[in-house]
Design an enzyme around this catalytic site. Structure first.
Site, PDB file in Angstrom:
ATOM      1  N   SER A  15       1.026  -0.838   0.079  1.00 48.81           N
ATOM      2  CA  SER A  15      -0.270   0.374   0.002  1.00 48.81           C
ATOM      3  C   SER A  15       0.905   1.337   0.269  1.00 48.81           C
ATOM      4  O   SER A  15       0.544   1.819  -0.495  1.00 48.81           O
ATOM      5  CB  SER A  15      -0.799  -0.252   1.342  1.00 48.81           C
ATOM      6  OG  SER A  15      -0.425   0.417   2.518  1.00 48.81           O
ATOM      7  N   MET A  92       9.799  -6.948   4.798  1.00 41.33           N
ATOM      8  CA  MET A  92       9.839  -7.932   6.059  1.00 41.33           C
ATOM      9  C   MET A  92      11.487  -8.352   5.884  1.00 41.33           C
ATOM     10  O   MET A  92      11.022 -10.095   6.162  1.00 41.33           O
ATOM     11  CB  MET A  92       8.582  -8.785   6.155  1.00 41.33           C
ATOM     12  CG  MET A  92       7.052  -7.932   6.706  1.00 41.33           C
ATOM     13  SD  MET A  92       7.507  -6.761   7.386  1.00 41.33           S
ATOM     14  CE  MET A  92       7.223  -8.110   8.707  1.00 41.33           C
ATOM     15  N   ARG A  93      12.233  -8.706   5.536  1.00 45.22           N
ATOM     16  CA  ARG A  93      13.311  -8.858   5.863  1.00 45.22           C
ATOM     17  C   ARG A  93      15.144  -7.599   5.960  1.00 45.22           C
ATOM     18  O   ARG A  93      14.508  -6.759   6.317  1.00 45.22           O
ATOM     19  CB  ARG A  93      13.738  -9.285   4.448  1.00 45.22           C
ATOM     20  CG  ARG A  93      14.778 -10.411   4.002  1.00 45.22           C
ATOM     21  CD  ARG A  93      15.031 -10.913   3.012  1.00 45.22           C
ATOM     22  NE  ARG A  93      16.884 -11.304   2.915  1.00 45.22           N
ATOM     23  CZ  ARG A  93      17.852 -10.679   3.151  1.00 45.22           C
ATOM     24  NH1 ARG A  93      18.117  -9.514   2.625  1.00 45.22           N
ATOM     25  NH2 ARG A  93      19.019 -11.343   3.076  1.00 45.22           N
ATOM     26  N   ASN A 109      13.412   4.305   4.961  1.00 39.46           N
ATOM     27  CA  ASN A 109      12.292   2.776   5.165  1.00 39.46           C
ATOM     28  C   ASN A 109      11.450   3.688   6.050  1.00 39.46           C
ATOM     29  O   ASN A 109      11.479   4.223   6.526  1.00 39.46           O
ATOM     30  CB  ASN A 109      13.145   1.836   6.014  1.00 39.46           C
ATOM     31  CG  ASN A 109      11.701   0.773   7.174  1.00 39.46           C
ATOM     32  OD1 ASN A 109      10.869   0.098   5.443  1.00 39.46           O
ATOM     33  ND2 ASN A 109      11.656   0.481   8.033  1.00 39.46           N
ATOM     34  N   HIS A 111       8.535   3.493   8.485  1.00 40.07           N
ATOM     35  CA  HIS A 111       8.210   2.347   9.919  1.00 40.07           C
ATOM     36  C   HIS A 111       7.276   2.834  10.398  1.00 40.07           C
ATOM     37  O   HIS A 111       7.041   3.964  10.687  1.00 40.07           O
ATOM     38  CB  HIS A 111       9.432   2.401  10.949  1.00 40.07           C
ATOM     39  CG  HIS A 111       9.416   1.116  12.369  1.00 40.07           C
ATOM     40  ND1 HIS A 111       9.778  -0.035  11.986  1.00 40.07           N
ATOM     41  CD2 HIS A 111       9.640   2.153  13.626  1.00 40.07           C
ATOM     42  CE1 HIS A 111       9.517  -0.371  13.197  1.00 40.07           C
ATOM     43  NE2 HIS A 111       9.144   0.547  14.481  1.00 40.07           N
ATOM     44  N   SER A 138       7.072   7.033  10.950  1.00 42.34           N
ATOM     45  CA  SER A 138       8.137   7.778  11.253  1.00 42.34           C
ATOM     46  C   SER A 138       9.161   6.983   9.111  1.00 42.34           C
ATOM     47  O   SER A 138       9.174   5.896   8.934  1.00 42.34           O
ATOM     48  CB  SER A 138       9.837   7.753  11.625  1.00 42.34           C
ATOM     49  OG  SER A 138       9.339   7.664  12.840  1.00 42.34           O
ATOM     50  N   LEU A 146      18.729  -2.237  13.337  1.00 37.73           N
ATOM     51  CA  LEU A 146      17.041  -1.943  13.141  1.00 37.73           C
ATOM     52  C   LEU A 146      16.869  -0.715  13.381  1.00 37.73           C
ATOM     53  O   LEU A 146      16.639  -0.722  14.708  1.00 37.73           O
ATOM     54  CB  LEU A 146      16.490  -3.313  13.930  1.00 37.73           C
ATOM     55  CG  LEU A 146      14.903  -3.469  13.098  1.00 37.73           C
ATOM     56  CD1 LEU A 146      14.862  -3.921  12.483  1.00 37.73           C
ATOM     57  CD2 LEU A 146      14.716  -5.216  14.721  1.00 37.73           C
ATOM     58  N   ASP A 147      15.965  -0.173  12.306  1.00 41.52           N
ATOM     59  CA  ASP A 147      15.160   1.116  12.549  1.00 41.52           C
ATOM     60  C   ASP A 147      16.332   1.929  13.316  1.00 41.52           C
ATOM     61  O   ASP A 147      15.326   3.080  14.264  1.00 41.52           O
ATOM     62  CB  ASP A 147      13.304   0.387  13.464  1.00 41.52           C
ATOM     63  CG  ASP A 147      12.463  -0.205  12.514  1.00 41.52           C
ATOM     64  OD1 ASP A 147      12.797  -0.527  10.961  1.00 41.52           O
ATOM     65  OD2 ASP A 147      11.896  -1.322  13.347  1.00 41.52           O
TER      66      ASP A 147
END
Length: 194
Positions: A15, A92-93, A109, A111, A138, A146-147
């Site tokens: 989406s 999703m990796r 990305n 999030h 964000s 990660l993030d």
């Protein structure tokens, strides 16, 4: 000015990918979507992208002997598309550090939390469990952690007393679809850097 060439990486329906594709249709948008990649051949977003005339490709990690080999294969796809910027949209990796460093400053990305809060999964349920007053999303630069990368833009939504993870997620998703195209626009126009 030449429009930046963008690849979107997805694992599902895409989406946020659709929001980026729509934004890039504007003649004054500084980026064009040249390819959509998925690590799942059944990802619905691949059909959506193909219907828009965008190149698509899927590869399964199980076909490669290591994470590094799989990341190298993804990199070859991106290079074949002559990509300037990589947008992760529900991909999703977690990448290997070598891959992230190769695209440093050019991979972003979206999030579903107000980073640095709630890195990782189940962000909406965790926000509700903590009884926070506001939540959101964000867009950030991707780094090996990660993030953890620098945040480009954030959007906030109020947390309502009767919210469930699903209702909160739905309101945050509306903001994601607005925020991600704006963040990509800023990066492609050279207005932000890590």
């Amino acid at each position: 000015m030449r429009r930046k060439r963008v690849a979107i990486l997805i694992s599902g329906r895409g989406s946020n990918m659709s929001a980026l594709i729509e934004a890039a249709k504007a003649p004054d948008y500084p980026a064009e979507i040249v390819g959509v990649f998925s690590n799942r051949a059944a990802a619905k977003g691949l059909e959506t992208a193909a219907a828009e005339g965008i190149a698509t490709k899927s590869l399964a990690q199980s076909s490669y002997e290591s994470r590094e080999a799989f990341d190298d294969a993804i990199g070859q796809v991106l290079e074949a598309w002559q990509v300037d910027i990589v947008c992760l949209a529900g991909f999703m990796r977690i990448f290997t550090p070598r891959f992230v460093e190769r695209w440093q400053g050019r991979i972003i990305n979206i999030h579903p939390s107000l980073l640095p809060l709630y890195r990782g999964l189940d962000t909406h349920a965790r926000a509700l469990a903590d009884k926070v007053a506001e939540h959101g999303c964000s867009v950030h630069f991707v780094t090996p952690g990660l993030d953890e990368g620098p945040v480009i833009l954030q959007a906030k939504v109020p947390v309502l007393s009767d919210d469930t993870p699903e209702t909160l997620a739905a309101r945050v998703l509306v903001e994601e679809h607005r925020l991600y195209p704006e963040a990509l626009r800023k990066l492609a126009a050279g207005e932000v850097r890590p």
